[in-house]
Design a protein around this motif. Structure first.
Motif, PDB file in Angstrom:
ATOM      1  N   VAL A 145       0.605  -1.067  -0.485  1.00 12.61           N
ATOM      2  CA  VAL A 145      -0.304   0.052  -0.111  1.00 12.61           C
ATOM      3  C   VAL A 145       1.077   1.126   0.029  1.00 12.61           C
ATOM      4  CG1 VAL A 145      -2.010   1.575   1.218  1.00 12.61           C
ATOM      5  CG2 VAL A 145      -1.937  -1.588   1.179  1.00 12.61           C
ATOM      6  N   PRO A 146       1.291   2.125  -1.062  1.00  7.40           N
ATOM      7  CA  PRO A 146       1.868   3.152  -0.627  1.00  7.40           C
ATOM      8  C   PRO A 146       1.022   4.590   0.225  1.00  7.40           C
ATOM      9  CG  PRO A 146       0.353   2.661  -2.876  1.00  7.40           C
ATOM     10  CD  PRO A 146       0.264   2.150  -2.277  1.00  7.40           C
ATOM     11  N   HIS A 147       2.623   4.775   0.500  1.00 10.14           N
ATOM     12  CA  HIS A 147       1.584   5.729   2.233  1.00 10.14           C
ATOM     13  C   HIS A 147       3.785   6.452   1.934  1.00 10.14           C
ATOM     14  CE1 HIS A 147       3.323   2.023   3.690  1.00 10.14           C
ATOM     15  NE2 HIS A 147       3.854   2.930   4.264  1.00 10.14           N
ATOM     16  N   ASP A 148       3.505   7.262   2.985  1.00 15.29           N
ATOM     17  CA  ASP A 148       4.480   8.153   3.400  1.00 15.29           C
ATOM     18  C   ASP A 148       4.918   8.188   4.637  1.00 15.29           C
ATOM     19  OD1 ASP A 148       5.833  11.200   1.912  1.00 15.29           O
ATOM     20  OD2 ASP A 148       5.835  10.387   3.736  1.00 15.29           O
ATOM     21  N   TYR A 149       5.362   7.655   5.387  1.00 12.98           N
ATOM     22  CA  TYR A 149       5.537   6.929   7.237  1.00 12.98           C
ATOM     23  C   TYR A 149       7.008   7.640   7.259  1.00 12.98           C
ATOM     24  CZ  TYR A 149       6.519   4.783  11.472  1.00 12.98           C
ATOM     25  OH  TYR A 149       6.916   4.727  12.337  1.00 12.98           O
ATOM     26  N   THR A 150       6.939   8.438   7.863  1.00 10.94           N
ATOM     27  CA  THR A 150       8.469   8.950   8.885  1.00 10.94           C
ATOM     28  C   THR A 150       7.691   9.222  10.298  1.00 10.94           C
ATOM     29  OG1 THR A 150       8.156  10.381   7.016  1.00 10.94           O
ATOM     30  CG2 THR A 150       9.331  11.706   8.747  1.00 10.94           C
ATOM     31  N   GLU A 151       9.157   8.780  11.086  1.00 11.46           N
ATOM     32  CA  GLU A 151       9.167   8.895  12.208  1.00 11.46           C
ATOM     33  C   GLU A 151      10.536  10.244  12.445  1.00 11.46           C
ATOM     34  OE1 GLU A 151      11.273   4.813  13.795  1.00 11.46           O
ATOM     35  OE2 GLU A 151       9.133   3.999  13.435  1.00 11.46           O
ATOM     36  N   HIS A 152      10.102  11.281  13.342  1.00 14.00           N
ATOM     37  CA  HIS A 152      10.528  12.523  13.365  1.00 14.00           C
ATOM     38  C   HIS A 152      11.131  12.395  15.237  1.00 14.00           C
ATOM     39  CE1 HIS A 152       9.672  14.084  10.123  1.00 14.00           C
ATOM     40  NE2 HIS A 152       8.276  13.988  10.439  1.00 14.00           N
ATOM     41  N   PRO A 153      11.707  12.650  15.881  1.00 14.87           N
ATOM     42  CA  PRO A 153      12.406  13.628  16.940  1.00 14.87           C
ATOM     43  C   PRO A 153      11.969  13.981  17.892  1.00 14.87           C
ATOM     44  CG  PRO A 153      14.087  14.676  15.479  1.00 14.87           C
ATOM     45  CD  PRO A 153      12.929  13.732  14.601  1.00 14.87           C
ATOM     46  N   GLY A 154      11.167  13.978  19.259  1.00 17.99           N
ATOM     47  CA  GLY A 154       9.808  13.704  19.335  1.00 17.99           C
ATOM     48  C   GLY A 154       9.059  13.179  20.105  1.00 17.99           C
ATOM     49  N   ALA A 155       7.804  13.242  21.120  1.00 17.23           N
ATOM     50  CA  ALA A 155       7.145  12.631  21.362  1.00 17.23           C
ATOM     51  C   ALA A 155       5.749  13.293  21.561  1.00 17.23           C
ATOM     52  CB  ALA A 155       7.632  12.835  23.477  1.00 17.23           C
ATOM     53  N   HIS A 156       4.404  12.871  22.734  1.00 12.69           N
ATOM     54  CA  HIS A 156       2.890  13.403  22.137  1.00 12.69           C
ATOM     55  C   HIS A 156       3.070  14.740  22.718  1.00 12.69           C
ATOM     56  CE1 HIS A 156      -0.344  11.122  21.252  1.00 12.69           C
ATOM     57  NE2 HIS A 156      -0.584  11.629  22.324  1.00 12.69           N
ATOM     58  N   THR A 157       3.039  15.693  21.563  1.00 13.40           N
ATOM     59  CA  THR A 157       3.465  16.872  22.243  1.00 13.40           C
ATOM     60  C   THR A 157       3.140  17.742  20.678  1.00 13.40           C
ATOM     61  OG1 THR A 157       5.701  17.902  22.044  1.00 13.40           O
ATOM     62  CG2 THR A 157       5.417  16.643  23.381  1.00 13.40           C
ATOM     63  N   TRP A 158       2.325  18.840  22.284  1.00 11.97           N
ATOM     64  CA  TRP A 158       2.385  20.493  20.911  1.00 11.97           C
ATOM     65  C   TRP A 158       3.355  20.762  19.960  1.00 11.97           C
ATOM     66  CZ3 TRP A 158      -2.125  21.088  18.387  1.00 11.97           C
ATOM     67  CH2 TRP A 158      -3.533  20.608  19.076  1.00 11.97           C
ATOM     68  N   ASP A 159       4.557  20.262  20.496  1.00 16.28           N
ATOM     69  CA  ASP A 159       5.625  20.846  19.991  1.00 16.28           C
ATOM     70  C   ASP A 159       5.648  20.166  18.467  1.00 16.28           C
ATOM     71  OD1 ASP A 159       6.340  22.791  21.074  1.00 16.28           O
ATOM     72  OD2 ASP A 159       7.506  21.853  23.061  1.00 16.28           O
ATOM     73  N   TYR A 160       5.942  18.905  18.696  1.00 20.58           N
ATOM     74  CA  TYR A 160       5.949  17.774  17.993  1.00 20.58           C
ATOM     75  C   TYR A 160       5.496  17.871  16.746  1.00 20.58           C
ATOM     76  CZ  TYR A 160       5.858  13.144  14.940  1.00 20.58           C
ATOM     77  OH  TYR A 160       5.945  12.371  14.334  1.00 20.58           O
ATOM     78  N   TRP A 161       3.622  17.953  17.057  1.00 20.36           N
ATOM     79  CA  TRP A 161       2.686  18.169  15.770  1.00 20.36           C
ATOM     80  C   TRP A 161       2.855  19.493  14.993  1.00 20.36           C
ATOM     81  CZ3 TRP A 161      -0.452  16.977  20.788  1.00 20.36           C
ATOM     82  CH2 TRP A 161      -0.677  15.719  21.202  1.00 20.36           C
TER      83      TRP A 161
END
Length: 350
Positions: free
Chosen positions: A311-327
């Motif tokens: 299934v084509p998709h764009d997947y990324t892992e970034h530095p960060g946690a479950h925070t508003w800075d991340y979003w």
């Protein structure tokens, strides 16, 4: 992968430009001695005469300076020109009225074009205005609406509503609410592209699950969907949470889906189990999660299943946690991803 980098809209530089002009003019106006001396005839630049004239001109210069400050500050605050409507949208199924925030780009009032719409969903502990009030940059959503000429709609999903129709709680029917109440109301009230090719959806945490859940079940309504730190597996026993928080989660799911000892009840509602449908519905996907997020393993599992199913998709892992800075960092990537798809669909507004 993304084909271009996101740049903040030019409008965000208005304040900087105005302040630069302000300081330049301030320096000139605050040094009338220079202006006065250079305009006095030769031989008449006596200190006493200069001092007298300087005092006489001081009030005039200060009045002009204050007026300049008012004008420049006024221009600075009007540079951010996207507007926000707060509207009521009744739920037929729940027999209750909820609020939604609608961000209109500045260009909306300047033409008669139909605009693509991004539905932006909040998380499990929040409400419809979260994306406007909780990001470190409070102008984020408005700037994105202006930069990409998008209408951005933030509907209510209630605390722990999960954007699904609860089988045990008739007061939690948020799939029906978004699909049969919110979208038709937005299409009726605004100049929108009333077709899947001009409609996209994403969200954070609970909203990330909600956007994938709704788009997978209703591919006729969305051409693309995203998830930021999405709770893509509702089997909460797979989450890494403190004991007290896990207890509250368990209680919430008990009232939403039912018996928390029977995880088979949760499988039909978890998007991690919907890969077969994603494979055939032609909805473009973008998914990301922070490497320190308690939901990272379930996101990796979804990614692995999508890869295995081709299934084509764009997947990324970034530095960060479950925070508003991340979003806050994540959302512009999603909007750029959507913009490229909307542009290919021929529905963007120049």
């Amino acid at each position: 992968m993304l084909q271009q980098s996101f740049r903040q809209p030019k409008k965000v530089t208005c304040l900087g430009k105005n302040l630069f002009v302000f300081f330049v003019v301030l320096c000139a106006l605050s040094d009338p001695v220079f202006v006065l001396v250079t305009n006095l005839p030769a031989g008449r630049r006596e200190p006493q005469r200069i001092s007298t004239k300087l005092n006489a001109l001081k009030s005039n210069y200060m009045i002009k300076l204050y007026l300049l400050i008012i004008i420049l500050l006024g221009k600075s605050f009007t540079c951010f020109s996207a507007t926000v409507d707060s509207i009521e949208i009744p739920s037929v199924a729940m027999k209750k009225t909820y609020m939604a925030a609608v961000v209109l780009p500045d260009s909306y009032k300047k033409n008669n074009s139909s605009y693509p719409v991004l539905y932006l969903l909040h998380g499990g502990g929040g409400h419809f205005r979260d994306w406007l009030t909780s990001t470190p940059d409070k102008m984020l959503v408005k700037n994105l609406a202006d930069h990409f000429n998008l209408i951005i709609v933030m509907p209510e999903g209630e605390t722990f509503g999960w954007y699904l129709n609860s089988p045990v709680n008739k007061d939690n029917q948020f799939e029906s609410y978004i699909i049969t109440d919110v979208i038709p109301r937005i299409d009726k009230s605004y100049r929108t592209v009333k077709d899947r090719k001009g409609r996209v959806i994403t969200g954070l945490s609970m909203g990330g699950h909600g956007s994938l859940y709704l788009s997978t079940r209703h591919p006729d309504l969305f051409c693309a969907a995203g998830s930021m730190s999405g709770a893509v597996d509702l089997n909460w026993t797979h989450w890494t949470l403190p004991a007290d928080f896990m207890t509250r989660v368990k209680q919430g799911f008990q009232t939403l889906i039912g018996d928390t000892t029977n995880m088979s009840l949760y499988e039909p509602f978890s998007v991690v189990n919907m890969v077969d449908k994603m494979k055939t519905n032609n909805v473009k996907l973008i998914i990301d999660c922070g490497v320190d997020d308690f939901l990272i393993e379930s996101n990796r599992e979804l990614h692995h299943r999508l890869v295995y199913a081709h299934v084509p998709h764009d997947y990324t892992e970034h530095p960060g946690a479950h925070t508003w800075d991340y979003w806050q960092n994540s959302l512009p990537y999603h909007v750029l991803f959507f913009y490229n798809i909307l542009k290919a669909n021929g529905v963007t507004v120049s």
